[in-house]
Write an enzyme that holds these catalytic residues in place. Structure first.
Site, mmCIF file in Angstrom:
data_model
loop_
_atom_site.group_PDB
_atom_site.id
_atom_site.type_symbol
_atom_site.label_atom_id
_atom_site.label_comp_id
_atom_site.label_asym_id
_atom_site.label_seq_id
_atom_site.Cartn_x
_atom_site.Cartn_y
_atom_site.Cartn_z
ATOM 1 N N LYS A 140 0.815 -1.197 0.000
ATOM 2 C CA LYS A 140 0.000 0.000 0.000
ATOM 3 C C LYS A 140 0.865 1.270 0.000
ATOM 4 O O LYS A 140 0.391 2.347 -0.336
ATOM 5 C CB LYS A 140 -0.887 0.021 1.264
ATOM 6 C CG LYS A 140 -1.824 -1.124 1.401
ATOM 7 C CD LYS A 140 -2.574 -0.983 2.742
ATOM 8 C CE LYS A 140 -3.335 -2.238 3.054
ATOM 9 N NZ LYS A 140 -3.884 -2.188 4.438
ATOM 10 N N GLY A 141 2.091 1.134 0.405
ATOM 11 C CA GLY A 141 2.947 2.287 0.696
ATOM 12 C C GLY A 141 3.088 3.337 -0.388
ATOM 13 O O GLY A 141 3.270 4.515 -0.098
ATOM 14 N N ASP B 50 3.515 3.462 6.692
ATOM 15 C CA ASP B 50 2.767 3.225 7.929
ATOM 16 C C ASP B 50 3.606 2.588 9.030
ATOM 17 O O ASP B 50 4.739 2.150 8.813
ATOM 18 C CB ASP B 50 1.593 2.285 7.651
ATOM 19 C CG ASP B 50 2.063 0.827 7.496
ATOM 20 O OD1 ASP B 50 3.071 0.614 6.780
ATOM 21 O OD2 ASP B 50 1.449 -0.066 8.086
ATOM 22 N N ASP C 195 14.695 -0.681 1.136
ATOM 23 C CA ASP C 195 15.432 -0.888 2.384
ATOM 24 C C ASP C 195 16.520 -1.929 2.103
ATOM 25 O O ASP C 195 17.558 -1.601 1.532
ATOM 26 C CB ASP C 195 14.415 -1.342 3.432
ATOM 27 C CG ASP C 195 14.980 -1.452 4.828
ATOM 28 O OD1 ASP C 195 16.013 -0.837 5.102
ATOM 29 O OD2 ASP C 195 14.385 -2.157 5.657
ATOM 30 N N LYS D 34 17.025 3.750 1.499
ATOM 31 C CA LYS D 34 17.892 3.542 2.667
ATOM 32 C C LYS D 34 19.108 2.765 2.185
ATOM 33 O O LYS D 34 19.254 1.572 2.448
ATOM 34 C CB LYS D 34 17.156 2.690 3.710
ATOM 35 C CG LYS D 34 16.322 3.445 4.701
ATOM 36 C CD LYS D 34 15.843 2.483 5.782
ATOM 37 C CE LYS D 34 14.657 3.045 6.512
ATOM 38 N NZ LYS D 34 14.021 2.035 7.390
ATOM 39 N N ARG E 43 -0.257 6.767 7.562
ATOM 40 C CA ARG E 43 -0.135 6.863 6.104
ATOM 41 C C ARG E 43 -0.605 8.224 5.585
ATOM 42 O O ARG E 43 -0.149 8.696 4.554
ATOM 43 C CB ARG E 43 -0.988 5.776 5.427
ATOM 44 C CG ARG E 43 -0.458 4.363 5.594
ATOM 45 C CD ARG E 43 -1.165 3.434 4.603
ATOM 46 N NE ARG E 43 -1.071 2.033 4.986
ATOM 47 C CZ ARG E 43 -0.054 1.231 4.702
ATOM 48 N NH1 ARG E 43 0.984 1.702 4.052
ATOM 49 N NH2 ARG E 43 -0.060 -0.026 5.082
ATOM 50 N N ASP F 255 7.558 2.904 -2.403
ATOM 51 C CA ASP F 255 7.719 3.937 -1.374
ATOM 52 C C ASP F 255 9.167 4.030 -0.887
ATOM 53 O O ASP F 255 9.769 5.090 -0.878
ATOM 54 C CB ASP F 255 6.759 3.699 -0.186
ATOM 55 C CG ASP F 255 6.859 2.287 0.412
ATOM 56 O OD1 ASP F 255 7.617 1.449 -0.118
ATOM 57 O OD2 ASP F 255 6.169 2.017 1.407
ATOM 58 N N LEU G 212 10.702 5.276 9.238
ATOM 59 C CA LEU G 212 9.982 6.447 8.758
ATOM 60 C C LEU G 212 8.501 6.162 8.513
ATOM 61 O O LEU G 212 8.149 5.065 8.070
ATOM 62 C CB LEU G 212 10.625 6.944 7.458
ATOM 63 C CG LEU G 212 12.134 7.210 7.529
ATOM 64 C CD1 LEU G 212 12.693 7.536 6.157
ATOM 65 C CD2 LEU G 212 12.431 8.334 8.515
HETATM 66 P P1 5GP Z 1 12.981 -4.331 1.714
HETATM 67 O O1 5GP Z 1 12.554 -5.622 1.111
HETATM 68 O O2 5GP Z 1 13.651 -3.388 0.758
HETATM 69 O O3 5GP Z 1 13.815 -4.557 2.944
HETATM 70 O O4 5GP Z 1 11.661 -3.668 2.296
HETATM 71 C C1 5GP Z 1 10.926 -2.727 1.622
HETATM 72 C C2 5GP Z 1 9.609 -2.520 2.329
HETATM 73 O O5 5GP Z 1 9.786 -2.490 3.758
HETATM 74 C C3 5GP Z 1 8.995 -1.187 1.972
HETATM 75 O O6 5GP Z 1 8.192 -1.263 0.821
HETATM 76 C C4 5GP Z 1 8.207 -0.863 3.232
HETATM 77 O O7 5GP Z 1 6.942 -1.484 3.182
HETATM 78 C C5 5GP Z 1 9.007 -1.496 4.350
HETATM 79 N N1 5GP Z 1 9.904 -0.518 5.006
HETATM 80 C C6 5GP Z 1 11.258 -0.472 4.962
HETATM 81 N N2 5GP Z 1 11.726 0.560 5.674
HETATM 82 C C7 5GP Z 1 10.649 1.196 6.186
HETATM 83 C C8 5GP Z 1 10.484 2.361 7.016
HETATM 84 O O8 5GP Z 1 11.409 3.068 7.438
HETATM 85 N N3 5GP Z 1 9.187 2.699 7.326
HETATM 86 C C9 5GP Z 1 8.118 1.989 6.893
HETATM 87 N N4 5GP Z 1 6.906 2.430 7.258
HETATM 88 N N5 5GP Z 1 8.239 0.882 6.109
HETATM 89 C C10 5GP Z 1 9.490 0.497 5.766
#
Ligand code: 5GP
Length: 174
Positions: free
Chosen positions: A42-43, A158, A102, A130, A164, A99, A152
């Site tokens: 949803k982000g 969220d 990470d 990030k 959100r 969004d 964040l």
């Molecule tokens: P990744 O697979 O890159 O580790 O994770 C990406 C997803 O993790 C993003 O789409 C988001 O949903 C969630 N996420 C990662 N960091 C944050 C953060 O700082 N805040 C929030 N609300 N969600 C995050």
């Protein structure tokens, strides 16, 4: 963007200005191409909605919903598709709108999945990056802001479905 008493914040006006810059860049790069924007739910819903309203060209929009891992925990890379896209992407110019990147595991899974369906091109547009947390070799082609390793919320992001609707992005502390 500011670090007030080390609390990270991106103000509403700053986001708007950057989203407009990204939109103009994409518009220039995809001139005459009718790109298909795929928002990751949803982000990305607010970012995508603001982004496309700044783009003055023929385009299409679809959404992909994936499961997210429990907040404050690590992404495992095992992504579950909760809602697939409806528009076929074969031979289309696709732009994934996310969004935040990470570890990169979610995006890597989504990218590989969509690539297997034969798009003409595939690029990634992420509002936040990030970078220091990356575990797999994946980078967005368009990035709004490179952010520090903080949790964040706001502008679509969220914490247990809360925050959100904030028009700005802020760091959440317990
Ligand atoms: P990744 O697979 O890159 O580790 O994770 C990406 C997803 O993790 C993003 O789409 C988001 O949903 C969630 N996420 C990662 N960091 C944050 C953060 O700082 N805040 C929030 N609300 N969600 C995050």
């Amino acid at each position: 963007m500011q670090e007030e008493g080390s609390l990270f914040l991106i103000e509403e006006e700053r986001i708007k200005k950057r989203v407009l810059e990204l939109a103009l860049e994409i518009e220039k790069d995809y001139k005459g191409k009718k790109p298909l924007f795929i928002g990751i739910l949803k982000g990305a819903f607010i970012f995508l909605a603001d982004l496309v309203r700044f783009i003055d060209m023929d385009l299409e929009i679809d959404f992909l919903a994936v499961s997210s891992y429990g907040k404050f925990t690590e992404s495992t890379g095992e992504v579950e598709i909760l809602k697939d896209i409806q528009i076929p992407i074969k031979d289309r110019h696709v732009i994934i709108v996310e969004d935040i990147v990470d570890t990169g595991l979610t995006l890597k899974y989504i990218k590989d999945l969509l690539l297997s369906r034969g798009p003409k091109s595939l690029k990634i547009c992420a509002l936040l990056d990030k970078k220091e947390r990356r575990k797999v070799d994946i980078d967005a082609d368009y990035v709004g802001f490179t952010v520090p390793d903080r949790f964040l919320v706001g502008y679509g992001l969220d914490m247990a479905e809360k925050y959100r609707n904030l028009p700005y992005i802020k760091e959440l502390r317990d």
